[in-house]
Design a protein around this motif. Structure first.
Motif, PDB file in Angstrom:
ATOM      1  N   LYS A 160      13.967 -22.658  71.464  1.00 45.18           N
ATOM      2  CA  LYS A 160      13.355 -23.674  70.591  1.00 45.18           C
ATOM      3  C   LYS A 160      13.687 -23.348  69.137  1.00 45.18           C
ATOM      4  N   HIS A 161      13.624 -22.087  68.776  1.00 46.40           N
ATOM      5  CA  HIS A 161      13.912 -21.709  67.389  1.00 46.40           C
ATOM      6  C   HIS A 161      15.380 -21.912  67.049  1.00 46.40           C
ATOM      7  N   GLU A 162      16.244 -21.624  68.009  1.00 47.73           N
ATOM      8  CA  GLU A 162      17.683 -21.851  67.755  1.00 47.73           C
ATOM      9  C   GLU A 162      17.943 -23.320  67.501  1.00 47.73           C
ATOM     10  N   PHE A 170      10.188 -23.624  60.427  1.00 44.75           N
ATOM     11  CA  PHE A 170      11.464 -22.974  60.102  1.00 44.75           C
ATOM     12  C   PHE A 170      11.239 -21.513  59.701  1.00 44.75           C
ATOM     13  N   ALA A 171      10.182 -21.274  58.933  1.00 44.81           N
ATOM     14  CA  ALA A 171       9.901 -19.898  58.482  1.00 44.81           C
ATOM     15  C   ALA A 171       9.672 -18.989  59.694  1.00 44.81           C
ATOM     16  N   GLU A 172       8.945 -19.516  60.682  1.00 45.35           N
ATOM     17  CA  GLU A 172       8.692 -18.718  61.886  1.00 45.35           C
ATOM     18  C   GLU A 172       9.992 -18.430  62.620  1.00 45.35           C
ATOM     19  N   ALA A 173      10.852 -19.455  62.724  1.00 50.24           N
ATOM     20  CA  ALA A 173      12.137 -19.265  63.421  1.00 50.24           C
ATOM     21  C   ALA A 173      13.010 -18.262  62.678  1.00 50.24           C
ATOM     22  N   PRO A 180      19.949  -8.680  64.575  1.00 49.35           N
ATOM     23  CA  PRO A 180      21.049  -8.637  63.613  1.00 49.35           C
ATOM     24  C   PRO A 180      22.195  -9.584  63.965  1.00 49.35           C
ATOM     25  N   ALA A 181      22.502  -9.700  65.258  1.00 55.77           N
ATOM     26  CA  ALA A 181      23.631 -10.569  65.636  1.00 55.77           C
ATOM     27  C   ALA A 181      23.292 -12.022  65.319  1.00 55.77           C
ATOM     28  N   TRP A 182      22.068 -12.395  65.634  1.00 59.69           N
ATOM     29  CA  TRP A 182      21.635 -13.766  65.374  1.00 59.69           C
ATOM     30  C   TRP A 182      21.603 -14.031  63.865  1.00 59.69           C
ATOM     31  N   ALA A 183      21.110 -13.057  63.107  1.00 59.44           N
ATOM     32  CA  ALA A 183      21.037 -13.208  61.647  1.00 59.44           C
ATOM     33  C   ALA A 183      22.442 -13.384  61.066  1.00 59.44           C
TER      34      ALA A 183
END
Lengths: 177, 263
Positions: free
Chosen positions: B7-9, B27-30, B38-41
């Motif tokens: 859901k966040h993605e 958005f802030a929560e996601a 780190p990979a997602w960031a």
């Protein structure tokens, strides 16, 4: 909303360029983009009373333009593909600064490959940074559908625009430098 | 996969390029969840860079000169109370509309003539009479041919427009034919041109001497009723092009900041 001459002038000043760029991204040709833009502001001049507050004018213009574009597509038997050379002739060669990966011609070429249902939300997203909720209102599509289309459209654009560059895709500024 | 992550993605896929959404709670929560991976960031950062470039490119699309002025002028001309003519009609109605349009064109011709005072000897008045003569009625070609050389030869043989060549901006158009138009004692060459759905008249008069002629190689735009016209002068020839919108004229006749009006 009442619309005297001074207010209309202010609104035109504030929004005509963005509205034109939206039209151009959809239509792919200057003349049609010009017509669509002019018609949207002409409708504003006639129907300003329908808009309840000034803050909603921009969204109203984009919605009106999109509907006019869809109407034109329906009246034509096929939405014409815009020749790549036509786009390139209409954009200045120096659009891309050296070192930038993307220039306007490449981006518009890639956008033109997308189906209309992906192109419109992506253009609104990038051009005017509308939120996905605003885009849903402009295009009259559920927010969840807009999120899907943004995601899928962006994935396609990224694939096309970040492929290893060929001679045809090197920005002109780099070639001339 | 963690359903929250999915859901966040999905939500972060709709995050605007320059951070306008970042403080909104969903958005802030996601983003907080993404920062823990780190990979997602890194993926989000790469997406943000790509989005920024794409936004800059789209925002750099040039806007044509004259558009703003055309929008403002249209409001002055149309006013808030006029509604556009509906164009989405069935074939049966279309036939009636064509007949109505032809009748309207005849009335327009008569109307334009009535709008010109007999003693007005300016180019502006001449132009109105000329366009009304040329635009009224549906049967207007004395000579029909798609060969531009034949058309020019016919005009020359009838004592108008010797050595006339089409201006460069019109060379891609299909020629339909020509006639000689009489207006206020002057014989004027008319060439009828088409380009898809567009239907244009190019009028050329030689040796005009009257007040208000357009400047040499400087186009003068004027809308006469529903007809867009543009006039210019080259040497002793005065041209009037009727039926082409100003912005289309600019596209066809202006290159690298200069007017290319000659043949």
């Amino acid at each position: 909303m009442t619309l005297d001459d001074a207010t209309f002038d202010e609104i035109v000043n504030a929004h005509y360029a963005a509205v034109y760029r939206f039209a151009y991204s959809l239509a792919g040709q200057e003349e049609e983009a010009w017509d669509l833009t002019q018609e949207s502001f002409a409708q504003l001049a006639r129907k300003a009373a329908q808009i309840q507050e000034r803050a909603r004018v921009k969204t109203w213009l984009f919605t009106t333009l999109y509907r006019a574009f869809v109407d034109r597509c329906r009246r034509r038997s096929r939405h014409p593909e815009v020749a790549v050379t036509l786009l390139e002739e209409q954009l200045p060669a120096e659009t891309a600064a050296p070192g930038e990966r993307l220039d306007a011609a490449e981006v518009l070429r890639a956008l033109n490959r997308l189906p209309d249902v992906f192109r419109a939300p992506l253009v609104l997203f990038y051009l005017e940074e509308h939120s996905y909720l605003e885009i849903a209102a402009i295009l009259n599509v559920p927010p969840g559908t807009i999120m899907s289309r943004l995601s899928r459209g962006r994935k396609l654009l990224r694939e096309w625009l970040t492929e290893a560059p060929t001679n045809a895709s090197i920005p002109m500024a780099q070639i001339l430098a | 996969m963690n359903p929250h992550r999915s859901k966040h993605e999905r939500l972060l896929d709709a995050r605007r390029p320059h951070g306008a959404d970042d403080k909104a709670p969903p958005f802030a929560e996601a983003l907080r969840e993404a920062s823990r991976d780190p990979a997602w960031a890194r993926q989000l950062e790469a997406q943000r860079e790509f989005d920024g470039e794409l936004a800059r490119s789209l925002q750099a699309v040039p806007v044509p000169d004259g558009l703003k002025a055309a929008i403002l002028r249209q409001r002055e001309e149309n006013g808030p109370e006029l509604e556009p003519l509906a164009v989405s009609v069935s074939a049966w109605f279309r036939i009636r509309l064509v007949a109505l349009a032809a009748a309207a064109a005849l009335l327009l011709g008569a109307g334009l003539r009535w709008m010109v005072l007999p003693h007005d000897s300016t180019f502006s008045a001449f132009r109105r009479v000329l366009v009304s003569e040329a635009w009224g009625g549906s049967q207007h070609l004395e000579f029909q041919s798609t060969d531009p050389h034949q058309v020019m030869a016919w005009l020359a043989a009838h004592g108008v427009a010797t050595n006339l060549t089409l201006p460069e901006g019109l060379r891609g158009m299909r020629v339909h034919g020509c006639e000689v138009v009489e207006a206020r004692g002057h014989r004027v060459a008319l060439v009828c041109l088409g380009d898809g759905t567009k239907h244009l008249h190019l009028l050329m008069a030689q040796g005009l001497e009257m007040k208000g002629l357009p400047g040499p190689m400087a186009p003068d735009f004027e809308r006469l009723g529903p007809v867009n016209t543009v006039a210019w002068r080259q040497g002793d020839r005065t041209y009037v092009l009727a039926g082409l919108k100003p912005q289309a004229f600019v596209t066809k006749f202006r290159k690298a900041g200069r007017w290319i009006l000659s043949g």
